[in-house]
Write an enzyme that holds these catalytic residues in place. Structure first.
Site, PDB file in Angstrom:
ATOM      1  N   ASP A  74       0.861  -1.172   0.000  1.00  0.00           N
ATOM      2  CA  ASP A  74       0.000   0.000   0.000  1.00  0.00           C
ATOM      3  C   ASP A  74       0.906   1.234   0.000  1.00  0.00           C
ATOM      4  OD1 ASP A  74      -2.366   1.544   0.191  1.00  0.00           O
ATOM      5  OD2 ASP A  74      -2.099   1.688   2.364  1.00  0.00           O
ATOM      6  N   ASP A 122      -0.005   5.200   1.012  1.00  0.00           N
ATOM      7  CA  ASP A 122      -0.121   6.177   2.103  1.00  0.00           C
ATOM      8  C   ASP A 122      -0.116   5.485   3.464  1.00  0.00           C
ATOM      9  OD1 ASP A 122      -0.347   8.122   0.116  1.00  0.00           O
ATOM     10  OD2 ASP A 122      -2.535   7.953   0.067  1.00  0.00           O
TER      11      ASP A 122
END
Length: 415
Positions: free
Chosen positions: A248, A250
């Site tokens: 992922d 952020d």
């Protein structure tokens, strides 16, 4: 050939042979390695590019409906409910009324057959087939009948159940031309196998598929499924260049902007030491791929060009630190049911399509949200939770294999 995007799952059977083992529930809901068997059927098809489902339900349909609502809230699906048993053929005919595609895949909710749907679809289209059967080669069996095909794959005959030393069985996965099927003069209640397949003289083809196959219809195979579908524990010592890393963005690679989005390259700030971590990660993983939801574009709060500029900055600084990012997949849709939006596994399917060397059983998803972990489970990969934004996440959790304070501590554990 267009991708097969729609599937009918037959999940309305009574499951009489399994009732003593798993009483009171439909066969497809039988627990296997901690999940209903239906979980594995749905997610295998999603990782073959299927995006929309029609569940043909009957016996205790409310149990399946509740499971789909609670565990698959972002899945695109419809339910076709038999008010009385219609047989396999009647169930399929009822479900095709809800299908939007001309060619729809049909499979059983109590059988898992790892077929190559793209290969089947190409074969189906080439032969202008009404129905294409996935055939599983088997040896030393008496539980199934045998399907005979000619050199071109046209079905010649169906043989009754008896002992066979070897032969091709009907694996219960079909590509069906909905339009042609609905033109047949078929009753409301009928057997798909006996009254359609075995009586139709032209337009039927079979293609051999030698992928994993299990039918949990009898207790012995149900118990075998418990072992074969259980994912081994993640052992970081086993990771080598055969493995793939999904990340992922952020809160994992860069500082998360709580309650908002990163709108420009200037706002993109790496977490402490993150670029250098990629050099270390590249020594262990054969592929490093970023998979991220970016709904800010879909909401009109930023442009796709701005997102690409942010990613260009990220890749450039990682490369300057001696690391690499092999690909970035992102979903900008605001629709939670969009197949590419996590926790749906569509971005993993795209990655595997673009990188055929990806082995999902040797892949780790690292994320800081439960949607990342659920994405990992749906894609059939290992999950690692980093506590950068949720330091108090309660463990153990069924969707988390390991947890670390950050990407940095995960990378250190690999060493």
């Amino acid at each position: 050939m267009k991708e097969i995007k729609e599937a009918i799952i037959l999940a309305g059977g009574l499951g009489t042979r399994l009732r003593d083992t798993v009483p009171g529930i439909p066969k497809c809901m039988a627990p296997v390695a901690g999940k209903p068997f239906l979980f594995y059927v749905i997610n295998y098809l999603r990782m073959q590019g299927v995006e929309q489902f029609i569940f043909s339900l009957g016996y205790k349909h409310e149990l399946i409906e509740e499971y789909l609502k609670s565990d698959f809230p972002t899945l695109r699906y419809k339910n076709a409910i038999e008010r009385e048993p219609l047989g396999t053929g009647g169930a399929i005919l009822l479900a095709t009324k809800l299908a939007e595609s001309k060619t729809v895949l049909v499979t059983n909710g109590d059988t898992l057959f790892h077929v190559d749907i793209r290969q089947m679809a190409t074969f189906h289209e080439k032969n202008n087939s009404v129905c294409t059967l996935a055939l599983k080669p088997m040896t030393d069996f008496d539980r199934y009948g045998v399907v005979e095909i000619d050199g071109a794959g046209a079905i010649k005959s169906f043989k009754e159940k008896q002992y066979y030393w070897q032969g091709d069985i009907n694996g219960g996965v079909y590509l069906l031309d909905k339009t042609e099927f609905e033109k047949e003069n078929l009753p409301e209640k009928f057997s798909f196998e006996k009254e359609f397949l075995e009586k139709k003289e032209v337009g039927l083809f079979g293609i051999r598929q030698n992928g994993y196959f299990i039918d949990i219809g009898i207790p012995e195979d149900y118990e075998r499924a418990q072992l074969e579908l259980k994912q081994p524990a993640l052992d970081l010592r086993n990771i080598n260049h055969d493995w793939t890393l999904f990340l992922d963005r952020d809160g994992v690679i860069n500082v998360d902007k709580d309650g908002s989005y990163i709108f420009s390259p200037d706002e993109f700030v790496f977490l402490d030491g993150a670029p250098a971590l990629f050099k270390k990660l590249a020594t262990r993983f054969g592929r490093i791929i970023v998979i991220t939801n970016q709904r800010g574009v879909g909401r009109g709060l930023m442009t796709a060009e701005a997102l690409e500029a942010i990613h260009d900055k990220m890749k450039k600084e990682v490369q300057q630190a001696g690391g690499r990012i092999d690909a970035i997949y992102y979903c900008t849709s605001v629709d939670n049911q969009h197949p590419m939006r996590k926790p749906n596994p569509g971005m993993a399917w795209h990655a595997k399509t673009d990188f055929p060397a990806i082995d999902l059983s040797k892949t780790v998803m690292v994320g800081n949200n439960l949607s990342d972990m659920k994405f990992g489970r749906n894609a059939g990969v290992y999950t690692v939770f980093v506590r950068t934004t949720q330091p108090h996440m309660a463990l153990p959790h069924p969707d988390i294999d390991m947890a670390f304070s950050s990407l940095k501590t995960f990378t250190e554990a690999l060493e």
